[in-house]
Scaffold this motif. Structure first.
Motif, PDB file in Angstrom:
ATOM      1  N   ALA A 127      63.888  37.431  32.844  1.00 52.54           N
ATOM      2  CA  ALA A 127      63.848  37.039  34.254  1.00 52.54           C
ATOM      3  C   ALA A 127      63.105  38.016  35.154  1.00 52.54           C
ATOM      4  O   ALA A 127      62.434  37.589  36.096  1.00 52.54           O
ATOM      5  N   PRO A 128      63.191  39.344  34.919  1.00 50.24           N
ATOM      6  CA  PRO A 128      62.414  40.232  35.784  1.00 50.24           C
ATOM      7  C   PRO A 128      60.917  39.945  35.780  1.00 50.24           C
ATOM      8  O   PRO A 128      60.238  40.124  36.789  1.00 50.24           O
ATOM      9  N   PHE A 164      56.068  37.483  38.305  1.00 50.24           N
ATOM     10  CA  PHE A 164      55.298  36.316  38.717  1.00 50.24           C
ATOM     11  C   PHE A 164      55.659  35.863  40.125  1.00 50.24           C
ATOM     12  O   PHE A 164      54.790  35.681  40.978  1.00 50.24           O
ATOM     13  N   GLY A 165      56.942  35.654  40.375  1.00 47.58           N
ATOM     14  CA  GLY A 165      57.360  35.152  41.683  1.00 47.58           C
ATOM     15  C   GLY A 165      56.938  36.068  42.808  1.00 47.58           C
ATOM     16  O   GLY A 165      56.460  35.615  43.856  1.00 47.58           O
ATOM     17  N   HIS A 166      57.074  37.371  42.602  1.00 44.05           N
ATOM     18  CA  HIS A 166      56.720  38.314  43.659  1.00 44.05           C
ATOM     19  C   HIS A 166      55.224  38.257  43.964  1.00 44.05           C
ATOM     20  O   HIS A 166      54.824  38.081  45.121  1.00 44.05           O
ATOM     21  N   PHE A 167      54.405  38.394  42.937  1.00 45.98           N
ATOM     22  CA  PHE A 167      52.963  38.495  43.190  1.00 45.98           C
ATOM     23  C   PHE A 167      52.329  37.153  43.529  1.00 45.98           C
ATOM     24  O   PHE A 167      51.368  37.099  44.295  1.00 45.98           O
ATOM     25  N   TYR A 168      52.885  36.056  43.002  1.00 46.54           N
ATOM     26  CA  TYR A 168      52.315  34.740  43.299  1.00 46.54           C
ATOM     27  C   TYR A 168      52.738  34.238  44.676  1.00 46.54           C
ATOM     28  O   TYR A 168      51.936  33.638  45.404  1.00 46.54           O
ATOM     29  N   ALA A 169      54.011  34.481  45.046  1.00 47.89           N
ATOM     30  CA  ALA A 169      54.543  33.843  46.250  1.00 47.89           C
ATOM     31  C   ALA A 169      54.866  34.791  47.399  1.00 47.89           C
ATOM     32  O   ALA A 169      54.824  34.382  48.558  1.00 47.89           O
ATOM     33  N   TYR A 170      55.207  36.044  47.127  1.00 46.13           N
ATOM     34  CA  TYR A 170      55.803  36.876  48.165  1.00 46.13           C
ATOM     35  C   TYR A 170      55.024  38.131  48.533  1.00 46.13           C
ATOM     36  O   TYR A 170      55.269  38.707  49.585  1.00 46.13           O
ATOM     37  N   ALA A 171      54.140  38.585  47.690  1.00 51.15           N
ATOM     38  CA  ALA A 171      53.408  39.814  47.998  1.00 51.15           C
ATOM     39  C   ALA A 171      52.569  39.626  49.259  1.00 51.15           C
ATOM     40  O   ALA A 171      52.041  38.540  49.506  1.00 51.15           O
ATOM     41  N   PRO A 172      52.426  40.678  50.067  1.00 56.46           N
ATOM     42  CA  PRO A 172      51.654  40.541  51.305  1.00 56.46           C
ATOM     43  C   PRO A 172      50.156  40.340  51.075  1.00 56.46           C
ATOM     44  O   PRO A 172      49.450  39.895  51.978  1.00 56.46           O
ATOM     45  N   VAL A 173      49.675  40.685  49.875  1.00 53.81           N
ATOM     46  CA  VAL A 173      48.275  40.435  49.521  1.00 53.81           C
ATOM     47  C   VAL A 173      48.241  39.825  48.122  1.00 53.81           C
ATOM     48  O   VAL A 173      49.118  40.085  47.301  1.00 53.81           O
ATOM     49  N   SER A 174      47.225  38.997  47.853  1.00 49.90           N
ATOM     50  CA  SER A 174      47.047  38.401  46.529  1.00 49.90           C
ATOM     51  C   SER A 174      46.243  39.345  45.654  1.00 49.90           C
ATOM     52  O   SER A 174      45.128  39.731  46.007  1.00 49.90           O
ATOM     53  N   ILE A 175      46.816  39.712  44.542  1.00 50.34           N
ATOM     54  CA  ILE A 175      46.169  40.627  43.599  1.00 50.34           C
ATOM     55  C   ILE A 175      45.908  39.844  42.315  1.00 50.34           C
ATOM     56  O   ILE A 175      46.851  39.493  41.590  1.00 50.34           O
ATOM     57  N   ARG A 232      48.421  38.646  35.123  1.00 52.25           N
ATOM     58  CA  ARG A 232      49.283  39.329  34.151  1.00 52.25           C
ATOM     59  C   ARG A 232      50.629  38.632  34.035  1.00 52.25           C
ATOM     60  O   ARG A 232      51.112  38.358  32.922  1.00 52.25           O
ATOM     61  N   PHE A 233      51.242  38.338  35.161  1.00 50.65           N
ATOM     62  CA  PHE A 233      52.576  37.757  35.115  1.00 50.65           C
ATOM     63  C   PHE A 233      52.548  36.254  34.862  1.00 50.65           C
ATOM     64  O   PHE A 233      53.523  35.698  34.345  1.00 50.65           O
ATOM     65  N   THR A 234      51.470  35.578  35.210  1.00 48.08           N
ATOM     66  CA  THR A 234      51.326  34.170  34.833  1.00 48.08           C
ATOM     67  C   THR A 234      51.237  34.036  33.325  1.00 48.08           C
ATOM     68  O   THR A 234      51.853  33.152  32.721  1.00 48.08           O
ATOM     69  N   MET A 235      50.471  34.914  32.708  1.00 56.24           N
ATOM     70  CA  MET A 235      50.352  34.918  31.251  1.00 56.24           C
ATOM     71  C   MET A 235      51.724  35.037  30.601  1.00 56.24           C
ATOM     72  O   MET A 235      52.077  34.283  29.680  1.00 56.24           O
TER      73      MET A 235
END
Length: 284
Positions: A150-151, A157-168, A174-177
Protein backbone atom coordinates in the motif's frame (compact mmCIF):
# COMPACT_ATOMS: atom_id res chain seq x y z
CA UNK A 1 15.39 16.71 -15.69
CA UNK A 2 15.96 18.35 -12.30
CA UNK A 3 19.10 20.17 -11.24
CA UNK A 4 18.34 19.57 -7.56
CA UNK A 5 21.29 18.38 -5.50
CA UNK A 6 20.50 17.11 -1.99
CA UNK A 7 22.28 19.07 0.74
CA UNK A 8 24.73 17.38 3.07
CA UNK A 9 22.17 17.69 5.91
CA UNK A 10 18.44 17.72 5.18
CA UNK A 11 16.28 20.36 6.80
CA UNK A 12 12.44 20.36 6.72
CA UNK A 13 10.65 22.99 4.65
CA UNK A 14 7.11 23.69 3.45
CA UNK A 15 6.55 21.46 0.43
CA UNK A 16 3.03 22.48 -0.53
CA UNK A 17 0.39 20.08 -1.78
CA UNK A 18 -2.91 18.92 -0.37
CA UNK A 19 -1.50 16.94 2.54
CA UNK A 20 1.64 18.94 3.27
CA UNK A 21 0.55 19.77 6.81
CA UNK A 22 -0.26 16.17 7.78
CA UNK A 23 3.39 15.11 7.99
CA UNK A 24 6.35 16.25 10.06
CA UNK A 25 9.78 14.78 10.78
CA UNK A 26 9.17 14.13 14.50
CA UNK A 27 6.65 12.12 16.50
CA UNK A 28 4.64 12.96 19.59
CA UNK A 29 1.63 15.21 20.26
CA UNK A 30 1.38 18.84 19.22
CA UNK A 31 -1.47 19.69 21.55
CA UNK A 32 -3.53 18.34 24.43
CA UNK A 33 -6.83 16.82 23.36
CA UNK A 34 -8.65 13.96 25.04
CA UNK A 35 -10.47 11.46 22.89
CA UNK A 36 -14.22 11.01 23.26
CA UNK A 37 -15.48 7.66 24.53
CA UNK A 38 -18.91 6.26 23.71
CA UNK A 39 -21.00 3.53 25.28
CA UNK A 40 -19.93 0.56 23.14
CA UNK A 41 -17.13 -1.95 23.82
CA UNK A 42 -15.11 -0.83 20.81
CA UNK A 43 -14.02 2.76 20.23
CA UNK A 44 -12.71 3.52 16.75
CA UNK A 45 -10.90 6.73 15.83
CA UNK A 46 -10.57 7.05 12.10
CA UNK A 47 -11.23 8.64 8.73
CA UNK A 48 -12.54 6.94 5.58
CA UNK A 49 -9.23 6.71 3.79
CA UNK A 50 -8.59 3.20 2.41
CA UNK A 51 -6.95 2.17 5.68
CA UNK A 52 -9.88 3.54 7.65
CA UNK A 53 -12.40 1.82 5.35
CA UNK A 54 -10.89 -1.55 6.27
CA UNK A 55 -12.01 -1.18 9.87
CA UNK A 56 -15.47 0.17 9.08
CA UNK A 57 -16.08 -2.74 6.71
CA UNK A 58 -14.78 -5.27 9.24
CA UNK A 59 -17.09 -4.07 12.00
CA UNK A 60 -20.10 -3.97 9.68
CA UNK A 61 -19.34 -7.48 8.42
CA UNK A 62 -19.12 -8.72 12.01
CA UNK A 63 -22.41 -7.02 12.85
CA UNK A 64 -24.00 -8.63 9.79
CA UNK A 65 -22.98 -12.03 11.18
CA UNK A 66 -24.77 -11.23 14.43
CA UNK A 67 -21.58 -10.80 16.45
CA UNK A 68 -21.62 -8.57 19.53
CA UNK A 69 -19.33 -6.06 17.90
CA UNK A 70 -21.14 -2.77 18.45
CA UNK A 71 -18.80 0.16 18.12
CA UNK A 72 -18.49 3.92 18.21
CA UNK A 73 -16.57 5.46 15.32
CA UNK A 74 -15.21 8.93 16.00
CA UNK A 75 -13.88 11.20 13.27
CA UNK A 76 -10.19 12.03 13.22
CA UNK A 77 -9.71 14.84 10.74
CA UNK A 78 -6.10 14.53 9.63
CA UNK A 79 -6.31 17.82 7.72
CA UNK A 80 -6.94 19.57 11.03
CA UNK A 81 -4.16 17.68 12.82
CA UNK A 82 -6.46 15.62 15.09
CA UNK A 83 -3.98 12.73 14.81
CA UNK A 84 -1.43 14.80 16.73
CA UNK A 85 -3.67 15.31 19.77
CA UNK A 86 -2.36 13.83 22.99
CA UNK A 87 -5.24 11.38 23.34
CA UNK A 88 -4.78 9.98 19.86
CA UNK A 89 -1.00 9.75 20.18
CA UNK A 90 -1.53 7.78 23.39
CA UNK A 91 -3.33 5.03 21.49
CA UNK A 92 -1.21 5.31 18.35
CA UNK A 93 2.28 6.76 18.81
CA UNK A 94 2.64 6.74 15.01
CA UNK A 95 -0.19 9.32 14.65
CA UNK A 96 -1.90 7.51 11.79
CA UNK A 97 -5.50 6.40 11.43
CA UNK A 98 -7.16 4.05 12.13
CA UNK A 99 -6.71 3.31 15.81
CA UNK A 100 -9.00 1.54 18.23
CA UNK A 101 -9.49 0.82 21.92
CA UNK A 102 -11.00 -2.52 22.93
CA UNK A 103 -12.84 -2.16 26.27
CA UNK A 104 -14.14 -5.73 26.45
CA UNK A 105 -11.57 -6.91 29.02
CA UNK A 106 -10.52 -5.76 32.46
CA UNK A 107 -7.86 -3.54 30.94
CA UNK A 108 -8.53 -1.51 27.78
CA UNK A 109 -6.35 -2.55 24.85
CA UNK A 110 -5.09 -0.08 22.31
CA UNK A 111 -4.86 -1.50 18.79
CA UNK A 112 -3.23 0.44 16.00
CA UNK A 113 -2.26 -0.35 12.38
CA UNK A 114 -5.19 -1.48 10.24
CA UNK A 115 -3.80 -4.99 9.75
CA UNK A 116 -3.40 -5.46 13.49
CA UNK A 117 -6.98 -4.29 14.05
CA UNK A 118 -8.31 -6.75 11.46
CA UNK A 119 -6.41 -9.67 12.98
CA UNK A 120 -7.44 -8.71 16.52
CA UNK A 121 -11.12 -8.60 15.60
CA UNK A 122 -10.97 -11.73 13.44
CA UNK A 123 -9.40 -13.74 16.24
CA UNK A 124 -11.69 -12.27 18.90
CA UNK A 125 -14.87 -13.13 17.00
CA UNK A 126 -13.71 -16.19 15.06
CA UNK A 127 -14.65 -14.69 11.71
CA UNK A 128 -12.99 -13.91 8.37
CA UNK A 129 -9.78 -15.72 9.38
CA UNK A 130 -9.94 -19.40 8.44
CA UNK A 131 -9.17 -22.10 10.99
CA UNK A 132 -7.67 -24.42 8.38
CA UNK A 133 -3.89 -23.90 8.77
CA UNK A 134 -3.08 -23.70 5.07
CA UNK A 135 -5.88 -21.25 4.30
CA UNK A 136 -5.03 -19.19 7.36
CA UNK A 137 -1.43 -18.85 6.20
CA UNK A 138 -2.60 -17.87 2.71
CA UNK A 139 -4.86 -15.23 4.28
CA UNK A 140 -1.92 -13.84 6.21
CA UNK A 141 0.24 -13.93 3.09
CA UNK A 142 -2.14 -11.67 1.21
CA UNK A 143 -2.93 -9.46 4.19
CA UNK A 144 0.74 -8.68 4.73
CA UNK A 145 1.28 -8.34 0.98
CA UNK A 146 -1.31 -5.58 1.03
CA UNK A 147 0.17 -3.93 4.11
CA UNK A 148 3.59 -3.87 2.49
CA UNK A 149 2.37 -2.83 -0.95
CA UNK A 150 0.00 0.00 0.00
CA UNK A 151 2.76 2.57 0.62
CA UNK A 152 3.69 2.28 -3.07
CA UNK A 153 0.07 2.75 -4.10
CA UNK A 154 -0.93 5.49 -1.64
CA UNK A 155 2.26 7.20 -0.59
CA UNK A 156 3.87 6.70 -3.98
CA UNK A 157 1.49 6.59 -6.92
CA UNK A 158 -1.38 8.44 -5.26
CA UNK A 159 0.87 11.17 -3.91
CA UNK A 160 2.77 11.93 -7.10
CA UNK A 161 -0.14 11.40 -9.50
CA UNK A 162 -2.85 13.24 -7.56
CA UNK A 163 -1.50 15.30 -4.67
CA UNK A 164 2.04 16.54 -5.28
CA UNK A 165 2.26 20.30 -5.87
CA UNK A 166 4.22 19.66 -9.09
CA UNK A 167 4.05 16.82 -11.64
CA UNK A 168 7.30 14.87 -11.76
CA UNK A 169 7.39 12.51 -14.73
CA UNK A 170 10.01 10.20 -13.29
CA UNK A 171 8.14 9.79 -9.98
CA UNK A 172 4.77 9.19 -11.69
CA UNK A 173 6.29 6.68 -14.10
CA UNK A 174 8.13 4.89 -11.29
CA UNK A 175 5.08 4.42 -9.11
CA UNK A 176 2.70 3.74 -12.00
CA UNK A 177 4.97 0.89 -13.05
CA UNK A 178 4.81 -0.59 -9.56
CA UNK A 179 1.06 -0.06 -9.19
CA UNK A 180 0.38 -1.86 -12.45
CA UNK A 181 2.69 -4.68 -11.43
CA UNK A 182 0.73 -5.06 -8.19
CA UNK A 183 -2.56 -5.09 -10.10
CA UNK A 184 -1.11 -7.83 -12.30
CA UNK A 185 -0.12 -9.82 -9.20
CA UNK A 186 -3.72 -9.58 -8.00
CA UNK A 187 -5.19 -10.37 -11.40
CA UNK A 188 -3.13 -13.54 -11.75
CA UNK A 189 -4.12 -14.70 -8.27
CA UNK A 190 -7.81 -13.95 -8.78
CA UNK A 191 -7.78 -15.83 -12.07
CA UNK A 192 -7.17 -18.92 -9.92
CA UNK A 193 -9.46 -18.31 -6.95
CA UNK A 194 -12.68 -16.52 -6.08
CA UNK A 195 -11.09 -14.67 -3.18
CA UNK A 196 -7.47 -14.07 -2.27
CA UNK A 197 -7.09 -16.96 0.14
CA UNK A 198 -9.27 -19.34 -1.87
CA UNK A 199 -13.03 -19.85 -1.83
CA UNK A 200 -13.54 -17.96 1.44
CA UNK A 201 -13.93 -14.21 1.96
CA UNK A 202 -11.36 -13.13 4.56
CA UNK A 203 -9.65 -10.16 6.15
CA UNK A 204 -7.18 -10.30 3.26
CA UNK A 205 -10.01 -9.36 0.89
CA UNK A 206 -11.28 -6.64 3.21
CA UNK A 207 -7.83 -5.06 3.45
CA UNK A 208 -6.96 -5.37 -0.21
CA UNK A 209 -10.36 -4.30 -1.57
CA UNK A 210 -10.19 -1.09 0.46
CA UNK A 211 -7.18 -0.07 -1.62
CA UNK A 212 -7.13 -1.94 -4.92
CA UNK A 213 -10.85 -2.63 -5.22
CA UNK A 214 -11.68 1.02 -4.76
CA UNK A 215 -8.88 1.95 -7.15
CA UNK A 216 -10.23 -0.13 -10.04
CA UNK A 217 -13.78 1.02 -9.27
CA UNK A 218 -12.64 4.57 -9.94
CA UNK A 219 -12.78 5.85 -6.36
CA UNK A 220 -9.11 6.64 -5.79
CA UNK A 221 -7.09 9.41 -7.42
CA UNK A 222 -9.33 9.60 -10.51
CA UNK A 223 -6.81 7.23 -12.06
CA UNK A 224 -8.86 4.33 -13.44
CA UNK A 225 -8.48 5.34 -17.09
CA UNK A 226 -4.81 6.25 -16.63
CA UNK A 227 -4.09 2.78 -15.21
CA UNK A 228 -6.31 0.95 -17.73
CA UNK A 229 -7.99 -0.89 -14.88
CA UNK A 230 -10.55 -2.61 -17.12
CA UNK A 231 -7.73 -4.77 -18.46
CA UNK A 232 -7.47 -6.47 -15.06
CA UNK A 233 -10.63 -8.48 -15.60
CA UNK A 234 -10.29 -10.77 -12.59
CA UNK A 235 -9.59 -7.87 -10.23
CA UNK A 236 -12.65 -6.08 -11.62
CA UNK A 237 -14.83 -9.15 -11.05
CA UNK A 238 -13.60 -9.49 -7.46
CA UNK A 239 -13.90 -5.76 -6.76
CA UNK A 240 -17.51 -5.59 -7.96
CA UNK A 241 -18.43 -8.76 -6.08
CA UNK A 242 -17.16 -7.37 -2.77
CA UNK A 243 -18.58 -3.92 -3.48
CA UNK A 244 -22.06 -5.45 -3.69
CA UNK A 245 -21.94 -6.68 -0.09
CA UNK A 246 -24.27 -4.56 2.09
CA UNK A 247 -21.76 -4.51 4.96
CA UNK A 248 -19.08 -3.16 2.63
CA UNK A 249 -21.44 -0.45 1.41
CA UNK A 250 -22.09 0.58 5.00
CA UNK A 251 -18.49 0.26 6.11
CA UNK A 252 -17.11 2.62 3.51
CA UNK A 253 -19.51 5.33 4.72
CA UNK A 254 -18.14 5.35 8.27
CA UNK A 255 -16.10 8.48 9.10
CA UNK A 256 -16.47 9.62 5.49
CA UNK A 257 -16.26 13.38 4.97
CA UNK A 258 -16.19 13.57 1.16
CA UNK A 259 -18.32 12.48 -1.78
CA UNK A 260 -22.08 12.63 -2.05
CA UNK A 261 -23.80 13.64 1.22
CA UNK A 262 -25.79 10.40 1.36
CA UNK A 263 -22.50 8.43 1.51
CA UNK A 264 -21.10 10.41 4.43
CA UNK A 265 -21.56 9.23 8.01
CA UNK A 266 -19.13 11.41 9.91
CA UNK A 267 -19.61 9.48 13.16
CA UNK A 268 -21.21 6.12 13.76
CA UNK A 269 -22.70 5.23 17.16
CA UNK A 270 -25.64 3.00 16.26
CA UNK A 271 -26.73 0.81 13.37
CA UNK A 272 -29.63 3.18 12.73
CA UNK A 273 -27.21 6.04 12.00
CA UNK A 274 -26.88 4.88 8.40
CA UNK A 275 -30.55 5.69 7.91
CA UNK A 276 -30.83 8.82 10.01
CA UNK A 277 -27.51 10.60 10.38
CA UNK A 278 -25.85 10.76 6.97
CA UNK A 279 -25.01 14.27 5.81
CA UNK A 280 -27.98 14.47 3.45
CA UNK A 281 -30.24 13.84 6.48
CA UNK A 282 -28.65 16.21 8.97
CA UNK A 283 -27.13 18.80 6.62
CA UNK A 284 -23.88 20.65 7.16
Amino acid sequence: MSDYTPPKVWEPKESGGKFAKTNRPVAGPTHDKALPVGEHPFQVYSLATPNGVKVGVMFEELMALGKEAEYDAWLINIGDGDQFGSGFVEINPNSKIPAMVDHTGETPLRVFESGSILIHLAEKFGAFLPSDPATRVETMNWLFWQMGSAPYLGGGFGHFYAYAPVSIEYAIDRFTMETKRQLDVLDRRLAETEYLAGDEYTIADIATWSWYGQLVLGRLYDAAEFLQVESYTHVMRWAKQIDARPAVQRGRMVNRTFGEPETQLHERHDASDFETKTQDKIGG
